[in-house]
Design a protein around this motif. Structure first.
Motif, short mmCIF file in Angstrom:
data_model
loop_
_atom_site.label_atom_id
_atom_site.label_comp_id
_atom_site.label_asym_id
_atom_site.label_seq_id
_atom_site.Cartn_x
_atom_site.Cartn_y
_atom_site.Cartn_z
N SER A 661 9.03 -0.44 -0.72
CA SER A 661 9.17 -1.52 -1.68
C SER A 661 9.40 -2.85 -0.96
O SER A 661 8.84 -3.89 -1.34
N ALA A 662 10.22 -2.81 0.08
CA ALA A 662 10.49 -4.03 0.85
C ALA A 662 9.22 -4.56 1.50
O ALA A 662 8.96 -5.77 1.50
N VAL A 663 8.40 -3.67 2.04
CA VAL A 663 7.13 -4.09 2.64
C VAL A 663 6.20 -4.69 1.59
O VAL A 663 5.53 -5.70 1.82
N ALA A 664 6.16 -4.07 0.42
CA ALA A 664 5.30 -4.58 -0.66
C ALA A 664 5.73 -5.99 -1.07
O ALA A 664 4.89 -6.85 -1.35
N ARG A 665 7.03 -6.23 -1.11
CA ARG A 665 7.51 -7.56 -1.50
C ARG A 665 7.21 -8.60 -0.41
O ARG A 665 6.97 -9.77 -0.71
N GLU A 666 7.23 -8.17 0.85
CA GLU A 666 6.87 -9.09 1.94
C GLU A 666 5.40 -9.50 1.87
O GLU A 666 5.04 -10.60 2.27
N HIS A 667 4.56 -8.59 1.39
CA HIS A 667 3.12 -8.86 1.29
C HIS A 667 2.71 -8.94 -0.17
O HIS A 667 1.66 -8.43 -0.58
N TRP A 710 -1.09 -2.71 1.88
CA TRP A 710 0.20 -2.01 1.91
C TRP A 710 0.12 -0.64 2.56
O TRP A 710 0.97 -0.27 3.38
N ILE A 711 -0.89 0.13 2.18
CA ILE A 711 -0.93 1.54 2.62
C ILE A 711 -1.01 1.67 4.14
O ILE A 711 -0.29 2.51 4.72
N PRO A 712 -1.83 0.90 4.86
CA PRO A 712 -1.79 1.02 6.33
C PRO A 712 -0.42 0.74 6.91
O PRO A 712 -0.02 1.34 7.92
N LEU A 713 0.35 -0.17 6.28
CA LEU A 713 1.68 -0.48 6.77
C LEU A 713 2.67 0.66 6.50
O LEU A 713 3.60 0.88 7.28
#
Length: 735
Positions: A661-667, A710-713
């Motif tokens: 979720s944090a990664v999704a919010r960053e991107h 998102w998914i590759p990250l």
């Protein structure tokens, strides 16, 4: 390529990796290589089959470090350009590794390097064999009867597969001499691949004729038709007439059905109508049989292909029409691995091939209804039952006001007696297998729970076992409470208990139970349905296996024993599924000249869903449900994806999802909302703890843009190594 640089091919491999693999091509066959060909390549220490996707001028890997492909398997592409493009689109949309998507489109033997073209002998039942063999063959002719039962599903079965199953060639020869079976070879099928004779069927009513004419007018172009016909309205006749026109054009038809259980009756109708070659594709076939059917579809020898959801990937030499029967059914969505919707892919495939697709249902999904409302003229309505059959009369039975015998209310028992006395058949529907859903101690309140799932163990009296319907764990049935030693009791009803109760109350009325437990043997379902057709069985007890597409002309009473399952679920699709189930099972009543009656037992007769269904039918329910969905912003008025995670340790799935979720919010992508993470509705299943994160957007564009970033990250997150995770785009289940 010029000079000394070798040609480079990008190859899809059956591996859980989101990339293609580059290989150099030996000079002696570099000129022959093209997309869609299968090749043998080295992969680690193994030698495996891959599919060529691209021919590249350069690679990100230095040429000197690239390995060489070892050999070509095919002289021509196994997958044509159109099918390759569809598979690429599906891998991209559903965010699944392309190599695994390609593998899903190939039958097992071809994934192992089997040749594209082989000559094989297959066996099938003749019309006489289907209708008469089991009746005429003596019970002592066990080998011949076993051969007939093995062929009852209507598919063409390979000689080798039948021999492996214990069927002897001598039995098959004797059955052929009696006219019960016939053998065909691939060469014969190819020679017979003309349109063939079309045998006459019943006359079409005005609504059917209008639907057929409009579909015929769209052949050769893309169109999505929603064929919304009440149960018993003759949707299959519309399919048959449309397919006849497709065959006249020299083209093929692909027919998708949600479950294997629907195929025997449907195949029989198709073979009665068409002399053209028909092949079947479903998971009940052996790998060799699936490969044979796949080859016939690819060569064009098979003019009609009938199959379950994976048949959407069947290669077609000359596609002309796609039919999705029972398009609302959740079985058309793959629930693990490559999570695709066969219905939605049918629309995409039809659009790319510029051919029409028919979505047929008595209870269309809200997504399909909403699409039809926005595509003027795409809704084809069949509002009346065929052959002047009258719709059944529906009534609610208030379980709070009537005494019940193990879940069967007194008014229900009286109605059953009335219909049985009139020489009719009765169908009791309960979507719960087993004898009782709970084993309970009335003294201390103990109940038998699964140690690996957040669920009770179900009592199965026939197998004398406690069984978890979620993970499959099995235990012996305790007679005493392990906590206080008091006697334990089975509480609630399953189909086994209903069968026992009905057998005791109506001892002179032959009955059959149809569910996954009672219909395990091959051919058993078909044999039971044949007994129903002959009126040898008077009472049917069963689960959803009874609700889908079956025609029981002498059933005049249908009872929904418990309509309350799903009334108060947290899943936003639960009310839609419940309404569809009630309407579908009600549709088994009164399909011939005798009027039908449907009784719906409930403890909530005032519930809006039930009153709306009784007052206005499925159309009224759907209209109200679409308004509710629009206000709440749920599909079809938004697009959603679900990131799921599971692990043996309770904290790890939520830790991974919080990081995700944090990664999704960053991107972040504008217009995409994140909800959660939260534990799954059943938090623990098969010994693993589960949680999920919901993504939601008004349209699919922003959602797909976020997923692509998102998914590759996610694969790089340290927390990802501690869990199993998956992405489900357009999920049909929120479990």
């Amino acid at each position: 390529m010029t000079g000394s640089s070798p040609a480079i091919i990008a190859v899809a491999l059956d591996a859980p990796l989101r990339r293609l693999f580059d290989y150099c091509v030996p000079a002696d066959w570099a000129a022959q290589v093209q997309p869609g060909l299968r090749v043998w390549v080295p992969f680690g220490r193994r030698r495996i089959v891959g599919v060529v996707m691209e021919i590249r001028r350069h690679s990100d890997v230095p040429t000197a470090k690239l390995r060489y492909a070892q050999s070509l398997i095919d002289a021509e592409p196994a997958l044509d350009a159109g099918l390759l493009d569809l598979l690429r689109w599906a891998a991209d949309y559903y965010r699944h590794p392309l190599g695994e998507v390609i593998a899903a489109a190939l039958p097992g033997p071809l994934r192992q390097g089997a040749p594209l073209d082989v000559v094989e002998t297959c066996w099938r039942l003749t019309p006489m064999g289907r209708s008469q063999a089991l009746t005429e063959l003596p019970t002592r002719a066990k080998r011949m009867r076993a051969a007939i039962e093995a062929l009852l599903d209507g598919a063409d079965h390979m000689d080798e597969a039948l021999l492996a199953a214990g069927i002897t060639r001598e039995s098959l020869r004797k059955l052929r001499e009696r006219g019960y079976v016939e053998d065909v070879t691939r060469t014969q099928l190819a020679a017979a691949s003309t349109a063939g004779e079309v045998h006459g069927g019943p006359s079409l009513n005005d609504a059917q004729a209008t639907a057929v004419e409009r579909i015929r007018g769209s052949l050769g172009t893309f169109a999505t038709w929603l064929l919304h016909g009440v149960t018993g309205s003759g949707k299959t006749e519309v399919y048959l007439h449309a397919i006849a026109s497709v065959l006249e054009r020299g083209e093929q038809a692909l027919v998708l059905v949600p479950e294997i259980g629907l195929t025997p009756q449907l195949i029989a109708r198709f073979r009665e109508r068409f002399d053209a070659p028909i092949v079947i594709l479903h998971s009940g076939l052996s790998d060799g049989e699936r490969a044979t059917a796949w080859r016939e579809a690819r060569s064009g020898a098979a003019r009609i292909v009938i199959g379950t959801r994976s048949a959407i990937f069947a290669p077609l030499a000359r596609p002309g029409l796609i039919v999705v029967d029972e398009e609302h059914d959740s079985s058309l969505k793959q629930q693990d691995g490559f999570r695709y919707s066969a219905r939605d892919l049918a629309i995409v495939r039809a659009q790319r091939a510029q051919i029409p697709v028919i979505l047929g249902s008595a209870t269309p999904s809200l997504e399909s209804l909403n699409r039809a409302h926005h595509q003027t003229g795409s809704l084809l309505a069949l509002p009346h039952r065929a052959a002047d059959a009258k719709p059944p009369r529906l009534a609610l039975i208030d379980l709070r006001a009537h005494a019940a015998a193990q879940g069967i209310a007194t008014p229900t028992l009286m109605a059953m007696q009335r219909h049985l006395d009139a020489g009719r058949q009765v169908l009791l529907f309960l979507n719960r297998r087993g004898y009782a859903p709970v084993l309970f101690c009335p003294q201390c309140g103990w109940s038998a729970h699964c140690k690996r799932c957040d669920a009770n163990l179900t009592v199965h009296r026939n197998s004398i076992a406690l069984l978890c319907h979620h993970c499959g764990v099995q235990q012996t049935v305790a007679t005493a409470c392990p906590t206080c030693a008091a006697e334990v009791k089975p509480v609630g009803q399953g189909t086994e208990r209903i069968e026992e109760t009905v057998g005791r109350i109506f001892p002179n009325s032959p009955l059959a139970r149809i569910d996954r437990d009672s219909m395990r043997r091959k051919g058993e379902l078909e044999a039971t349905l044949a007994q129903v057709d002959r009126n040898e069985i008077r009472i049917l007890v069963g689960t959803q296996m009874l609700t889908k597409g079956h025609h029981f002309p002498n059933v005049t009473l249908v009872v929904v024993l418990n309509a309350d399952q799903g009334l108060f679920s947290t899943d936003f699709r639960a009310s839609e599924r419940l309404a569809q189930t009630i309407v579908q099972v009600a549709g088994r009543a009164g399909r011939a000249e005798q009027p039908g009656e449907v009784l719906i037992q409930t403890e909530y007769p005032e519930h809006p869903l039930l009153t709306l269904l009784l007052r206005g039918g499925y159309e009224a329910f759907a209209e109200g449900a679409l308004k509710e969905r629009e206000k709440a912003g749920w599909p079809p008025f938004s697009r959603i994806a679900l990131l799921r995670a599971e692990a043996t340790q309770a904290a790890e799935p939520l830790q991974f999802l919080r990081a995700a979720s944090a990664v999704a919010r960053e991107h972040a992508v504008r217009g995409v909302s994140l909800w959660g993470p939260a534990p799954a509705p059943m938090e623990r299943r098969a010994g693993r703890h589960r949680a999920q994160l919901l993504l939601q957007a008004a349209t699919h564009g922003p959602l797909q843009r976020l997923l692509s970033r998102w998914i590759p990250l996610l694969e790089t997150l340290p927390e990802a190594r501690k869990v199993r995770w998956s992405i489900d785009v357009d999920p049909s289940e929120m479990f």
